[in-house]
Design a protein around this motif. Structure first.
Motif, PDB file in Angstrom:
ATOM      1  N   PRO A  41       0.813  -1.223   0.000  1.00 47.04           N
ATOM      2  CA  PRO A  41       0.000   0.000   0.000  1.00 47.04           C
ATOM      3  C   PRO A  41       0.852   1.281   0.000  1.00 47.04           C
ATOM      4  CG  PRO A  41      -0.769  -1.514   1.708  1.00 47.04           C
ATOM      5  CD  PRO A  41       0.464  -2.118   1.135  1.00 47.04           C
ATOM      6  N   GLN A  42       2.092   1.201   0.470  1.00 42.91           N
ATOM      7  CA  GLN A  42       2.980   2.359   0.432  1.00 42.91           C
ATOM      8  C   GLN A  42       3.333   2.745  -1.008  1.00 42.91           C
ATOM      9  OE1 GLN A  42       6.320   2.516   3.574  1.00 42.91           O
ATOM     10  NE2 GLN A  42       6.033   0.338   3.227  1.00 42.91           N
ATOM     11  N   ALA A  43       3.232   1.734  -1.929  1.00 39.86           N
ATOM     12  CA  ALA A  43       3.467   1.970  -3.351  1.00 39.86           C
ATOM     13  C   ALA A  43       4.843   2.570  -3.660  1.00 39.86           C
ATOM     14  CB  ALA A  43       2.355   2.866  -3.939  1.00 39.86           C
ATOM     15  N   ASN A  44       5.865   2.144  -2.916  1.00 40.03           N
ATOM     16  CA  ASN A  44       7.211   2.666  -3.172  1.00 40.03           C
ATOM     17  C   ASN A  44       7.760   2.158  -4.510  1.00 40.03           C
ATOM     18  OD1 ASN A  44       8.428   2.551   0.286  1.00 40.03           O
ATOM     19  ND2 ASN A  44       7.280   4.126  -0.787  1.00 40.03           N
ATOM     20  N   CYS A  45       7.452   0.911  -4.831  1.00 40.13           N
ATOM     21  CA  CYS A  45       7.903   0.333  -6.091  1.00 40.13           C
ATOM     22  C   CYS A  45       7.339   1.163  -7.254  1.00 40.13           C
ATOM     23  CB  CYS A  45       7.370  -1.104  -6.168  1.00 40.13           C
ATOM     24  SG  CYS A  45       8.434  -2.214  -7.068  1.00 40.13           S
ATOM     25  N   THR A  46       6.076   1.525  -7.115  1.00 40.93           N
ATOM     26  CA  THR A  46       5.375   2.310  -8.130  1.00 40.93           C
ATOM     27  C   THR A  46       6.036   3.671  -8.319  1.00 40.93           C
ATOM     28  OG1 THR A  46       3.302   1.168  -7.625  1.00 40.93           O
ATOM     29  CG2 THR A  46       3.113   3.324  -8.696  1.00 40.93           C
ATOM     30  N   SER A  47       6.271   4.394  -7.231  1.00 46.53           N
ATOM     31  CA  SER A  47       6.875   5.717  -7.366  1.00 46.53           C
ATOM     32  C   SER A  47       8.351   5.615  -7.739  1.00 46.53           C
ATOM     33  CB  SER A  47       6.689   6.539  -6.089  1.00 46.53           C
ATOM     34  OG  SER A  47       7.255   5.874  -5.002  1.00 46.53           O
ATOM     35  N   GLY A  48       9.010   4.563  -7.264  1.00 46.52           N
ATOM     36  CA  GLY A  48      10.424   4.377  -7.593  1.00 46.52           C
ATOM     37  C   GLY A  48      10.650   4.105  -9.077  1.00 46.52           C
ATOM     38  N   LEU A  49       9.596   3.723  -9.776  1.00 49.97           N
ATOM     39  CA  LEU A  49       9.689   3.520 -11.233  1.00 49.97           C
ATOM     40  C   LEU A  49       9.076   4.686 -11.994  1.00 49.97           C
ATOM     41  CD1 LEU A  49       9.067  -0.336 -11.459  1.00 49.97           C
ATOM     42  CD2 LEU A  49      11.120   0.888 -12.206  1.00 49.97           C
ATOM     43  N   GLY A  50       8.765   5.772 -11.289  1.00 42.99           N
ATOM     44  CA  GLY A  50       8.369   6.994 -11.962  1.00 42.99           C
ATOM     45  C   GLY A  50       6.867   7.238 -12.073  1.00 42.99           C
ATOM     46  N   ALA A 220      19.760   4.908  -3.079  1.00 44.85           N
ATOM     47  CA  ALA A 220      18.769   5.707  -2.353  1.00 44.85           C
ATOM     48  C   ALA A 220      18.337   6.938  -3.151  1.00 44.85           C
ATOM     49  CB  ALA A 220      19.331   6.130  -0.997  1.00 44.85           C
ATOM     50  N   GLU A 221      19.232   7.407  -4.043  1.00 44.32           N
ATOM     51  CA  GLU A 221      18.907   8.590  -4.852  1.00 44.32           C
ATOM     52  C   GLU A 221      18.006   8.266  -6.027  1.00 44.32           C
ATOM     53  OE1 GLU A 221      23.080  11.135  -4.202  1.00 44.32           O
ATOM     54  OE2 GLU A 221      22.764   9.962  -6.020  1.00 44.32           O
ATOM     55  N   ALA A 222      18.248   7.100  -6.647  1.00 48.30           N
ATOM     56  CA  ALA A 222      17.556   6.761  -7.905  1.00 48.30           C
ATOM     57  C   ALA A 222      16.025   6.900  -7.825  1.00 48.30           C
ATOM     58  CB  ALA A 222      17.948   5.352  -8.356  1.00 48.30           C
ATOM     59  N   PRO A 223      15.372   6.387  -6.750  1.00 51.84           N
ATOM     60  CA  PRO A 223      13.901   6.484  -6.726  1.00 51.84           C
ATOM     61  C   PRO A 223      13.382   7.913  -6.689  1.00 51.84           C
ATOM     62  CG  PRO A 223      14.746   5.474  -4.692  1.00 51.84           C
ATOM     63  CD  PRO A 223      15.906   5.598  -5.616  1.00 51.84           C
ATOM     64  N   SER A 224      14.211   8.860  -6.208  1.00 50.45           N
ATOM     65  CA  SER A 224      13.731  10.249  -6.196  1.00 50.45           C
ATOM     66  C   SER A 224      13.671  10.799  -7.623  1.00 50.45           C
ATOM     67  CB  SER A 224      14.614  11.126  -5.303  1.00 50.45           C
ATOM     68  OG  SER A 224      15.912  11.256  -5.845  1.00 50.45           O
ATOM     69  N   PHE A 225      14.306  10.093  -8.578  1.00 54.29           N
ATOM     70  CA  PHE A 225      14.204  10.449  -9.995  1.00 54.29           C
ATOM     71  C   PHE A 225      13.254   9.494 -10.717  1.00 54.29           C
ATOM     72  CE2 PHE A 225      18.225  12.078  -8.479  1.00 54.29           C
ATOM     73  CZ  PHE A 225      18.238  13.365  -8.986  1.00 54.29           C
TER      74      PHE A 225
ATOM     75  N   PHE B 153      11.899   7.572  -0.008  1.00 54.87           N
ATOM     76  CA  PHE B 153      10.655   6.830   0.250  1.00 54.87           C
ATOM     77  C   PHE B 153      10.009   7.279   1.564  1.00 54.87           C
ATOM     78  CE2 PHE B 153      10.595   4.523  -3.434  1.00 54.87           C
ATOM     79  CZ  PHE B 153      11.565   3.540  -3.585  1.00 54.87           C
ATOM     80  N   ALA B 154      10.837   7.599   2.565  1.00 54.99           N
ATOM     81  CA  ALA B 154      10.285   8.023   3.856  1.00 54.99           C
ATOM     82  C   ALA B 154       9.579   9.377   3.704  1.00 54.99           C
ATOM     83  CB  ALA B 154      11.392   8.114   4.895  1.00 54.99           C
ATOM     84  N   LEU B 155      10.158  10.248   2.888  1.00 57.36           N
ATOM     85  CA  LEU B 155       9.537  11.561   2.641  1.00 57.36           C
ATOM     86  C   LEU B 155       8.174  11.382   1.969  1.00 57.36           C
ATOM     87  CD1 LEU B 155      10.123  14.672   2.710  1.00 57.36           C
ATOM     88  CD2 LEU B 155      10.982  14.410   0.373  1.00 57.36           C
ATOM     89  N   GLU B 156       8.149  10.475   0.996  1.00 61.12           N
ATOM     90  CA  GLU B 156       6.928  10.227   0.229  1.00 61.12           C
ATOM     91  C   GLU B 156       5.779   9.737   1.083  1.00 61.12           C
ATOM     92  OE1 GLU B 156       5.877   9.194  -4.013  1.00 61.12           O
ATOM     93  OE2 GLU B 156       6.577   7.459  -2.866  1.00 61.12           O
ATOM     94  N   GLY B 157       6.084   8.974   2.127  1.00 63.39           N
ATOM     95  CA  GLY B 157       5.028   8.335   2.917  1.00 63.39           C
ATOM     96  C   GLY B 157       4.367   9.277   3.911  1.00 63.39           C
ATOM     97  N   LEU B 158       4.939  10.478   4.101  1.00 60.72           N
ATOM     98  CA  LEU B 158       4.427  11.367   5.149  1.00 60.72           C
ATOM     99  C   LEU B 158       2.988  11.805   4.887  1.00 60.72           C
ATOM    100  CD1 LEU B 158       7.489  13.589   6.079  1.00 60.72           C
ATOM    101  CD2 LEU B 158       6.374  11.830   7.447  1.00 60.72           C
ATOM    102  N   GLY B 159       2.651  12.027   3.614  1.00 61.11           N
ATOM    103  CA  GLY B 159       1.289  12.472   3.293  1.00 61.11           C
ATOM    104  C   GLY B 159       0.240  11.513   3.813  1.00 61.11           C
ATOM    105  N   LYS B 194      20.570  15.837   3.322  1.00 60.54           N
ATOM    106  CA  LYS B 194      20.354  17.265   3.577  1.00 60.54           C
ATOM    107  C   LYS B 194      19.177  17.809   2.773  1.00 60.54           C
ATOM    108  CE  LYS B 194      24.845  18.144   3.078  1.00 60.54           C
ATOM    109  NZ  LYS B 194      26.253  18.523   3.216  1.00 60.54           N
ATOM    110  N   GLN B 195      18.998  17.291   1.559  1.00 59.06           N
ATOM    111  CA  GLN B 195      17.867  17.729   0.739  1.00 59.06           C
ATOM    112  C   GLN B 195      16.543  17.334   1.386  1.00 59.06           C
ATOM    113  OE1 GLN B 195      18.672  15.880  -3.058  1.00 59.06           O
ATOM    114  NE2 GLN B 195      19.617  17.729  -3.907  1.00 59.06           N
ATOM    115  N   VAL B 196      16.465  16.052   1.813  1.00 55.46           N
ATOM    116  CA  VAL B 196      15.223  15.592   2.436  1.00 55.46           C
ATOM    117  C   VAL B 196      14.989  16.338   3.746  1.00 55.46           C
ATOM    118  CG1 VAL B 196      14.053  13.618   3.482  1.00 55.46           C
ATOM    119  CG2 VAL B 196      15.292  13.313   1.338  1.00 55.46           C
ATOM    120  N   ALA B 197      16.065  16.566   4.520  1.00 55.94           N
ATOM    121  CA  ALA B 197      15.941  17.274   5.796  1.00 55.94           C
ATOM    122  C   ALA B 197      15.394  18.693   5.588  1.00 55.94           C
ATOM    123  CB  ALA B 197      17.283  17.326   6.511  1.00 55.94           C
ATOM    124  N   SER B 198      15.894  19.385   4.559  1.00 52.38           N
ATOM    125  CA  SER B 198      15.413  20.760   4.355  1.00 52.38           C
ATOM    126  C   SER B 198      13.970  20.751   3.858  1.00 52.38           C
ATOM    127  CB  SER B 198      16.326  21.531   3.401  1.00 52.38           C
ATOM    128  OG  SER B 198      16.223  20.999   2.105  1.00 52.38           O
TER     129      SER B 198
END
Ligand SMILES: Nc1ncnc2c1ncn2[C@@H]1O[C@H](COP(=O)(O)OP(=O)(O)OP(=O)(O)O)[C@@H](O)[C@H]1O
Ligand SMILES: Nc1ncnc2c1ncn2[C@@H]1O[C@H](COP(=O)(O)OP(=O)(O)OP(=O)(O)O)[C@@H](O)[C@H]1O
Ligand SMILES: [Mg+2]
Ligand SMILES: [Mg+2]
Lengths: 256, 256
Positions: A41-50, A220-225, B153-159, B194-198
């Protein structure tokens, strides 16, 4: 003949999603038709793939409760040969909604049957729990990969997970194998990491992947893109680790 | 007047249990009578304080389903002023067992009422989900601490988490506050951290704890000895971080 692999561990944050995304992408870039199914339900896989999970109208939730086919929930991704069935927030309630449904543990297995001829690999990302969503994944799977962070709490949780696998084998899916235990988030400088790793090798022996996935910031950076690491930074250690994991999976699944 | 604080975040491995154990222990070593309640079937809080969850006959499970009192499930720990209500594996099925019980979200709140005069703080460790166990914790609590690992992923789940808190406020517990967002597993060398923290500071402003809990191996080692870090290595950065978090909690809860 499709190979269905669940990525499971009820311990949080051990790299299930990172493994699901990057193992699947590594299989795809070596031209194996691969489908990722996001059962969390967190759908991290989904967002991690854009993808935006809030936009996923046709998701695994609708598939599991039977209102649409797995086919119609399938999306193509940025990676050739890689498709995704996304999750969305409605999945939170799914475990309660399906509790009284007959064969409630087999809903995913049945839904995926139509897709068997279309893929060489189906990779299922599980939530951090041993509830009905994970049990559905284990019932649908040929085998399970257990990512384990080399730290104390993750080691402690293995007993419960192995017990669940045993129960699924006995009652629902006699063919469920352990594909392997994958050491993740490994920091070779730490004595704790090495202690837990040797504990795991002692218990699981040859079922531990030879590849150890090291801590690597690119993962850890890749999913944010919204990209798997192999698209984000193909040369980094993290990408090479997961390509090696894919190689081990391919090696042990070559039909003679 | 007791202050009840839930430690919640559906994202896995963000330091909920590490925060529950070490915040509670830090309050106890500064002589505040403190109770930790382990609401997670994984029972990491329980084992991290030196107990075997399989031995926990009187656990929070029996309390929530109403067969024993919270009083009778309470254990003293190695730390003076620190007690624990342990979890055990039966908690896995609890969410399904209580689903048809009237006031199923209020079971923990009611069970804890008998203990209000015995403690200054009750700290509740939650599982990585937004199911009935977490909702019971949020309904019982005066406030919630949200540990957040400074990654995508932790940032994404806050909503999703904030939405759940809003729903609990509206329907079950109008007094539920956010005690604060606590940045955890922070690695100051990483731009991503640092990006996620800010991003988090921008959104939450003054509700972010001034203390940032850095990655410190002692925090990961301590539970393997069944001890909070303040007993394992009182001088290490991890111990000092959590003593500082406890100070911030005490400061904002001093009754004028
Ligand atoms: N090898 C690695 N190196 C660096 N960071 C990693 C690595 N593997 C995972 N991460 C990061 O660690 C965090 C936890 O990983 P991930 O979300 O994949 O775990 P998970 O088991 O799926 O968590 P959950 O239980 O919440 O589903 C994420 O922020 C992820 O980006
Ligand atoms: N500041 C820290 N420095 C080093 N290790 C840490 C720190 N905080 C937590 N850890 C370790 O990171 C892992 C995850 O932490 P923890 O189990 O507390 O998270 P959690 O949110 O309770 O996980 P879950 O979602 O599974 O309940 C554990 O192995 C823990 O010992
Ligand atoms: Mg995940
Ligand atoms: Mg925990």
């Amino acid at each position: 003949m499709v190979k269905i692999i669940a990525i499971a561990n009820q311990k949080g944050g051990v790299g299930k999603t990172t493994t699901a995304i990057n193992l699947a992408a590594s299989l795809a870039v070596t031209e194996h038709r691969t489908l990722v199914v996001d059962m969390d339900p967190q759908a991290n896989c989904t967002s991690g793939l854009g993808f935006d999970p809030r936009m996923a109208v046709n998701s695994i939730y609708e598939v599991v409760i039977g209102s649409i086919s797995a086919q119609s929930a399938t999306q193509s991704t940025e990676v050739p040969y890689l498709n995704l069935i996304p999750a969305n927030i409605n999945l939170v309630g799914a475990e309660f909604e399906i509790i009284d449904v007959p064969s409630r543990e087999c809903l995913l297995a049945r839904a995926l049957m139509d897709l068997h001829t279309q893929y060489e690999f189906i990779i299922i990302d599980c939530p951090p729990s041993l509830g009905l969503l994970t049990v559905n994944a284990l019932t649908a799977a040929d085998s399970v990969i257990i990512p384990v962070q080399a730290e104390y709490f993750a080691l402690e949780g293995l007993g419960q997970l192995l017990n669940t696998i045993k129960i699924v084998r006995r009652r629902l899916n006699p063919n469920l194998d352990i594909e392997g235990v994958l050491l993740t988030l490994f920091d070779a400088r730490l004595r704790l990491s090495k202690q837990v790793a040797s504990e795991i090798k002692r218990y699981f022996g040859s079922r531990v992947f030879r590849t150890i996935v090291r801590r690597n910031i690119r993962l850890a950076e890749a999913p944010s893109f919204g990209k798997p690491v192999v698209l984000y930074d193909a040369a980094c250690k993290g990408a090479r680790n997961y390509l090696a994991v894919a190689q081990e999976v391919l090696q042990s699944n070559i039909t003679p």
